[in-house]
Design a protein around this motif. Sequence first.
Motif, PDB file in Angstrom:
ATOM      1  N   ILE A  30       0.829  -1.203   0.000  1.00 49.45           N
ATOM      2  CA  ILE A  30       0.000   0.000   0.000  1.00 49.45           C
ATOM      3  C   ILE A  30       0.864   1.254   0.000  1.00 49.45           C
ATOM      4  CG2 ILE A  30      -1.470   1.420   1.503  1.00 49.45           C
ATOM      5  CD1 ILE A  30      -2.962  -1.132   2.244  1.00 49.45           C
ATOM      6  N   PHE A  31       1.846   1.292   0.899  1.00 49.12           N
ATOM      7  CA  PHE A  31       2.630   2.519   1.011  1.00 49.12           C
ATOM      8  C   PHE A  31       3.658   2.649  -0.092  1.00 49.12           C
ATOM      9  CE2 PHE A  31       1.033   2.145   5.396  1.00 49.12           C
ATOM     10  CZ  PHE A  31       0.270   3.298   5.371  1.00 49.12           C
ATOM     11  N   MET A  87      -6.245   3.226  10.835  1.00 48.55           N
ATOM     12  CA  MET A  87      -5.457   4.456  10.841  1.00 48.55           C
ATOM     13  C   MET A  87      -4.569   4.569  12.084  1.00 48.55           C
ATOM     14  SD  MET A  87      -6.207   6.378   8.122  1.00 48.55           S
ATOM     15  CE  MET A  87      -6.277   8.138   8.387  1.00 48.55           C
ATOM     16  N   SER A  88      -4.974   3.919  13.172  1.00 50.38           N
ATOM     17  CA  SER A  88      -4.211   4.018  14.422  1.00 50.38           C
ATOM     18  C   SER A  88      -3.135   2.944  14.544  1.00 50.38           C
ATOM     19  CB  SER A  88      -5.155   3.927  15.624  1.00 50.38           C
ATOM     20  OG  SER A  88      -5.821   2.673  15.631  1.00 50.38           O
ATOM     21  N   ARG A  89      -3.071   2.023  13.581  1.00 45.18           N
ATOM     22  CA  ARG A  89      -2.061   0.963  13.630  1.00 45.18           C
ATOM     23  C   ARG A  89      -0.669   1.501  13.335  1.00 45.18           C
ATOM     24  NH1 ARG A  89      -4.527  -3.952   9.992  1.00 45.18           N
ATOM     25  NH2 ARG A  89      -6.437  -4.346  11.189  1.00 45.18           N
ATOM     26  N   THR A  90       0.333   0.762  13.795  1.00 47.01           N
ATOM     27  CA  THR A  90       1.718   1.079  13.460  1.00 47.01           C
ATOM     28  C   THR A  90       2.320  -0.108  12.724  1.00 47.01           C
ATOM     29  OG1 THR A  90       2.517   0.224  15.575  1.00 47.01           O
ATOM     30  CG2 THR A  90       2.019   2.583  15.455  1.00 47.01           C
ATOM     31  N   ILE A  91       3.405   0.158  12.004  1.00 46.28           N
ATOM     32  CA  ILE A  91       4.137  -0.885  11.279  1.00 46.28           C
ATOM     33  C   ILE A  91       5.565  -0.873  11.798  1.00 46.28           C
ATOM     34  CG2 ILE A  91       4.956  -1.648   9.007  1.00 46.28           C
ATOM     35  CD1 ILE A  91       2.587  -0.241   7.749  1.00 46.28           C
ATOM     36  N   PRO A  92       6.185  -2.056  12.038  1.00 47.34           N
ATOM     37  CA  PRO A  92       7.566  -2.093  12.520  1.00 47.34           C
ATOM     38  C   PRO A  92       8.495  -1.270  11.624  1.00 47.34           C
ATOM     39  CG  PRO A  92       6.608  -4.280  12.614  1.00 47.34           C
ATOM     40  CD  PRO A  92       5.612  -3.406  11.909  1.00 47.34           C
ATOM     41  N   GLY A  93       9.252  -0.377  12.260  1.00 45.39           N
ATOM     42  CA  GLY A  93      10.191   0.447  11.504  1.00 45.39           C
ATOM     43  C   GLY A  93       9.608   1.762  11.035  1.00 45.39           C
ATOM     44  N   MET A  94       8.309   1.968  11.242  1.00 47.73           N
ATOM     45  CA  MET A  94       7.663   3.187  10.773  1.00 47.73           C
ATOM     46  C   MET A  94       7.467   4.157  11.927  1.00 47.73           C
ATOM     47  SD  MET A  94       4.001   3.617   8.793  1.00 47.73           S
ATOM     48  CE  MET A  94       2.971   3.488  10.259  1.00 47.73           C
ATOM     49  N   ASP A  95       7.782   5.421  11.691  1.00 54.26           N
ATOM     50  CA  ASP A  95       7.543   6.451  12.696  1.00 54.26           C
ATOM     51  C   ASP A  95       6.085   6.879  12.632  1.00 54.26           C
ATOM     52  OD1 ASP A  95      10.222   6.442  13.427  1.00 54.26           O
ATOM     53  OD2 ASP A  95      10.734   7.955  11.910  1.00 54.26           O
ATOM     54  N   GLY A  96       5.361   6.694  13.730  1.00 53.26           N
ATOM     55  CA  GLY A  96       3.968   7.102  13.766  1.00 53.26           C
ATOM     56  C   GLY A  96       3.026   6.017  13.293  1.00 53.26           C
ATOM     57  N   THR A  97       1.765   6.389  13.096  1.00 49.88           N
ATOM     58  CA  THR A  97       0.711   5.453  12.721  1.00 49.88           C
ATOM     59  C   THR A  97       0.514   5.433  11.207  1.00 49.88           C
ATOM     60  OG1 THR A  97      -0.997   7.136  12.854  1.00 49.88           O
ATOM     61  CG2 THR A  97      -0.468   5.939  14.902  1.00 49.88           C
ATOM     62  N   ILE A  98      -0.361   4.525  10.771  1.00 44.13           N
ATOM     63  CA  ILE A  98      -0.723   4.483   9.350  1.00 44.13           C
ATOM     64  C   ILE A  98      -1.373   5.803   8.951  1.00 44.13           C
ATOM     65  CG2 ILE A  98      -2.292   3.408   7.681  1.00 44.13           C
ATOM     66  CD1 ILE A  98      -1.715   0.741   9.037  1.00 44.13           C
ATOM     67  N   GLY A  99      -2.164   6.373   9.853  1.00 43.75           N
ATOM     68  CA  GLY A  99      -2.777   7.670   9.574  1.00 43.75           C
ATOM     69  C   GLY A  99      -1.730   8.755   9.364  1.00 43.75           C
ATOM     70  N   MET A 152       1.304   8.238   8.295  1.00 40.86           N
ATOM     71  CA  MET A 152       1.944   7.949   7.020  1.00 40.86           C
ATOM     72  C   MET A 152       1.092   8.434   5.850  1.00 40.86           C
ATOM     73  SD  MET A 152       4.482   6.817   5.327  1.00 40.86           S
ATOM     74  CE  MET A 152       5.510   5.780   6.359  1.00 40.86           C
ATOM     75  N   MET A 153      -0.224   8.247   5.963  1.00 37.07           N
ATOM     76  CA  MET A 153      -1.104   8.728   4.899  1.00 37.07           C
ATOM     77  C   MET A 153      -1.014  10.244   4.747  1.00 37.07           C
ATOM     78  SD  MET A 153      -4.648   6.543   4.825  1.00 37.07           S
ATOM     79  CE  MET A 153      -5.260   7.563   3.488  1.00 37.07           C
ATOM     80  N   LYS A 154      -0.953  10.953   5.875  1.00 37.86           N
ATOM     81  CA  LYS A 154      -0.831  12.413   5.811  1.00 37.86           C
ATOM     82  C   LYS A 154       0.483  12.812   5.146  1.00 37.86           C
ATOM     83  CE  LYS A 154      -3.653  13.421   9.890  1.00 37.86           C
ATOM     84  NZ  LYS A 154      -3.634  13.906  11.303  1.00 37.86           N
ATOM     85  N   LYS A 155       1.541  12.074   5.448  1.00 36.33           N
ATOM     86  CA  LYS A 155       2.836  12.354   4.850  1.00 36.33           C
ATOM     87  C   LYS A 155       2.800  12.100   3.349  1.00 36.33           C
ATOM     88  CE  LYS A 155       7.718  11.148   5.091  1.00 36.33           C
ATOM     89  NZ  LYS A 155       8.757  10.313   5.753  1.00 36.33           N
ATOM     90  N   GLN A 156       2.186  10.971   2.957  1.00 36.03           N
ATOM     91  CA  GLN A 156       2.110  10.633   1.537  1.00 36.03           C
ATOM     92  C   GLN A 156       1.258  11.659   0.793  1.00 36.03           C
ATOM     93  OE1 GLN A 156       3.985   8.482   0.275  1.00 36.03           O
ATOM     94  NE2 GLN A 156       4.646   7.404   2.105  1.00 36.03           N
ATOM     95  N   GLU A 157       0.166  12.092   1.424  1.00 36.77           N
ATOM     96  CA  GLU A 157      -0.694  13.079   0.785  1.00 36.77           C
ATOM     97  C   GLU A 157       0.059  14.383   0.556  1.00 36.77           C
ATOM     98  OE1 GLU A 157      -5.303  14.603   1.153  1.00 36.77           O
ATOM     99  OE2 GLU A 157      -4.260  13.941   2.969  1.00 36.77           O
ATOM    100  N   LYS A 158       0.883  14.780   1.541  1.00 40.59           N
ATOM    101  CA  LYS A 158       1.689  15.986   1.383  1.00 40.59           C
ATOM    102  C   LYS A 158       2.695  15.817   0.248  1.00 40.59           C
ATOM    103  CE  LYS A 158       4.631  19.268   3.857  1.00 40.59           C
ATOM    104  NZ  LYS A 158       5.639  19.335   2.780  1.00 40.59           N
ATOM    105  N   MET A 159       3.285  14.616   0.144  1.00 39.16           N
ATOM    106  CA  MET A 159       4.252  14.364  -0.926  1.00 39.16           C
ATOM    107  C   MET A 159       3.588  14.493  -2.294  1.00 39.16           C
ATOM    108  SD  MET A 159       6.582  11.206   0.481  1.00 39.16           S
ATOM    109  CE  MET A 159       7.514  11.141  -1.039  1.00 39.16           C
ATOM    110  N   TYR A 160       2.396  13.916  -2.418  1.00 42.97           N
ATOM    111  CA  TYR A 160       1.645  14.041  -3.670  1.00 42.97           C
ATOM    112  C   TYR A 160       1.415  15.511  -4.015  1.00 42.97           C
ATOM    113  CZ  TYR A 160      -0.018   9.257  -4.727  1.00 42.97           C
ATOM    114  OH  TYR A 160      -0.123   7.950  -5.095  1.00 42.97           O
ATOM    115  N   LYS A 161       0.879  16.244  -3.052  1.00 48.21           N
ATOM    116  CA  LYS A 161       0.500  17.636  -3.326  1.00 48.21           C
ATOM    117  C   LYS A 161       1.722  18.501  -3.600  1.00 48.21           C
ATOM    118  CE  LYS A 161      -4.019  17.543  -1.178  1.00 48.21           C
ATOM    119  NZ  LYS A 161      -4.948  18.103  -0.184  1.00 48.21           N
TER     120      LYS A 161
END
Length: 302
Positions: free
Chosen positions: A7-8, A257-269, A271-280
């Motif tokens: 997904i990411f 959205m509240s889940r975390t993934i090993p090695g990831m800073d923060g939650t899936i939510g 990460m989505m906000k970060k990805q959305e910013k990257m897109y924009k």
Amino acid sequence: MKKLFSIFFIALFAFASAQDNDSKETANRFFYELTFKPKKDSAKLEKVLTALDIVKDRSVYRDYTVIGQDSIMKVQIEAMQKSGVFKDLSKTIRMPKFSEKIVKQYPEMKVQYIERIASGFIPMSISYTENIKFDWKISNEKEKIGPYNTQKATADFGGRKWTAWFTTDLPFQDGPYKFSGLPGLIVKVEDDGKNYSWVLQGNKKVQNWEELSYAEKISGMSSKVTDMPREKFEKAFNDFKKDPFASARPMMTQEIMSRTIPGMDGTIGDMMKKQEKMYKDFFNANDNPIELTAPSVDKKKK
């Protein structure tokens, strides 16, 4: 876990579009340095390496950034899959400056302009197809550009006036972006305002050429490209640029959205906000398009 990785990864690299090709061919790859002005009211110029791959029945033009990092991506992704630990690839992988892919079909030279959007988290390719007939005015003026003896030609296209220099030493009636139709490969082409300027830097043969990059393969990219009228394409792509996660957001429950993934800073939510910013940030970085007007508008002006 692997599904979340996918997904990411898709979200991060959904800029590069693709059209599946199972056969392996030999391609003539021509590298063009593109110097461009991303902001129409700014004097700042940027540069990016682009590639025109010519095979028997077509050519494929795109930003070379993702293709050039294929081996690095492969190592990084396979390490993530093996360890089960997510790694933010944005820290090691450069993003492309341009997301479109342009395929010209030989010999009719139909131009297919392809972009990627998402349906939920599934990437899909959309395109429009044009029959572009450049009205080139070939002059007697000649110039040496690098190792090539070239000749000058001019044409109006997309609301801009273009000057091209082509060489008959390379017998391909093609060029970067949508440009084609001269009696030899285009070595240099730029508009009169120098908003966009492509210059051929070199070429090589690519054995066992495949159209799909490694990133495109593992993202689960479908071989289907949905072709549509240009007006419909532009609406769909503009809607995607305004809200890249519009179709995915309804699937993301609060629990997910509240889940975390090993090695990831923060939650899936997060990460989505970060990805959305990257897109924009990606889409907002350029407000100075190559084409100011569609071909149909140009014809009405003539």
